[in-house]
Design a protein around this motif. Structure first.
Motif, PDB file in Angstrom:
ATOM      1  N   THR A 163      29.473  16.695  13.908  1.00 23.44           N
ATOM      2  CA  THR A 163      30.303  16.881  12.716  1.00 23.44           C
ATOM      3  C   THR A 163      30.406  15.569  11.947  1.00 23.44           C
ATOM      4  N   LEU A 164      30.677  15.664  10.671  1.00 25.86           N
ATOM      5  CA  LEU A 164      30.780  14.475   9.834  1.00 25.86           C
ATOM      6  C   LEU A 164      31.974  13.605  10.189  1.00 25.86           C
ATOM      7  N   THR A 165      32.949  14.151  10.893  1.00 19.37           N
ATOM      8  CA  THR A 165      34.085  13.338  11.314  1.00 19.37           C
ATOM      9  C   THR A 165      33.718  12.412  12.469  1.00 19.37           C
ATOM     10  N   ASN A 166      32.527  12.572  13.036  1.00 23.18           N
ATOM     11  CA  ASN A 166      32.079  11.747  14.152  1.00 23.18           C
ATOM     12  C   ASN A 166      30.913  10.833  13.768  1.00 23.18           C
ATOM     13  N   VAL A 167      30.624  10.711  12.499  1.00 23.99           N
ATOM     14  CA  VAL A 167      29.497   9.866  12.108  1.00 23.99           C
ATOM     15  C   VAL A 167      29.916   8.838  11.064  1.00 23.99           C
ATOM     16  N   VAL A 168      29.190   7.732  11.068  1.00 27.75           N
ATOM     17  CA  VAL A 168      29.330   6.695  10.049  1.00 27.75           C
ATOM     18  C   VAL A 168      27.936   6.313   9.582  1.00 27.75           C
ATOM     19  N   PRO A 169      27.815   5.789   8.364  1.00 30.19           N
ATOM     20  CA  PRO A 169      26.509   5.309   7.935  1.00 30.19           C
ATOM     21  C   PRO A 169      26.053   4.170   8.843  1.00 30.19           C
ATOM     22  N   GLN A 170      24.900   4.350   9.433  1.00 31.98           N
ATOM     23  CA  GLN A 170      24.397   3.346  10.370  1.00 31.98           C
ATOM     24  C   GLN A 170      22.984   2.945   9.971  1.00 31.98           C
ATOM     25  N   ASN A 171      22.715   1.660  10.061  1.00 32.91           N
ATOM     26  CA  ASN A 171      21.379   1.175   9.789  1.00 32.91           C
ATOM     27  C   ASN A 171      20.409   1.924  10.701  1.00 32.91           C
ATOM     28  N   PRO A 172      19.348   2.527  10.151  1.00 32.35           N
ATOM     29  CA  PRO A 172      18.440   3.345  10.964  1.00 32.35           C
ATOM     30  C   PRO A 172      17.799   2.589  12.127  1.00 32.35           C
ATOM     31  N   LYS A 173      17.446   1.324  11.908  1.00 32.47           N
ATOM     32  CA  LYS A 173      16.813   0.548  12.982  1.00 32.47           C
ATOM     33  C   LYS A 173      17.789   0.348  14.139  1.00 32.47           C
ATOM     34  N   LEU A 174      19.037   0.029  13.823  1.00 29.05           N
ATOM     35  CA  LEU A 174      20.056  -0.150  14.864  1.00 29.05           C
ATOM     36  C   LEU A 174      20.327   1.173  15.567  1.00 29.05           C
TER      37      LEU A 174
END
Length: 179
Positions: free
Chosen positions: A52-63
């Motif tokens: 769900t979107l409440t469990n995600v944050v924008p994260q650098n794809p490589k990391l």
């Protein structure tokens, strides 16, 4: 939802996406939907709730795909795969979080939609069947393509978090997960 964006009669002036991220915010943003609570830490079907979107944050794809993803796997292995550890650690408590940036956002249609965190962090406390601490630890990562995760003690994480919070940071776990 009538049109997929209207929240209904209980909230006639609130639209989906007005106060929360949408899937399309991440589309072509250059960032992954990085899990805070990793899906691999849960059995099916409960792992589905981690998407769900409440469990995600924008994260650098490589990391996300490398060092941070490897950390999630290591915590899973620590608790599940190592049979000797499972006997000693039948239960683990995990805290996760992100440190928001002051001025880095996913922008759509000239509107700041989703804050891109500067750091991701997690902490864990492994306890036995009597809830006695066995082992604890923490990690943090700058949300960049540097792809580095730093292992920390719980005390070190607490000091790190204190830099970003005006109030004192309390114990992360009971008795700071002291053995």
């Amino acid at each position: 939802m009538k049109d997929g964006y209207w929240l209904g009669q209980d909230h006639p002036d609130v639209y989906l996406g007005e106060r929360q991220a949408l899937n399309e915010d991440f589309t072509n943003s250059g960032f992954d939907r990085g899990h805070l609570n990793p899906n691999e830490h849960h059995a099916v079907p409960s792992c589905n709730a981690t998407f769900t979107l409440t469990n995600v944050v924008p994260q650098n794809p490589k990391l996300n795909k490398n060092a941070w993803g490897n950390l999630a796997s290591q915590l899973t292995e620590l608790h599940v795969a190592l049979g000797w550890f499972l006997e000693k650690c039948p239960k683990a408590y995990v805290l996760v979080g992100a440190i928001p940036s002051a001025d880095s956002w996913i922008v759509k249609n000239n509107v700041k939609r989703v804050n891109i965190p500067d750091y991701l962090w997690n902490a864990y406390c492994c306890v036995d069947n009597n809830d006695r601490p066995i082992q604890g630890g923490a990690a943090r990562a700058k949300n960049t393509e540097d792809n580095l995760v730093e292992q920390l003690s719980l005390d070190e994480l607490k000091k790190f978090l204190q830099q970003f919070i005006a109030q004192p940071v309390g114990e992360l776990f009971y008795n700071n997960c002291r053995v």
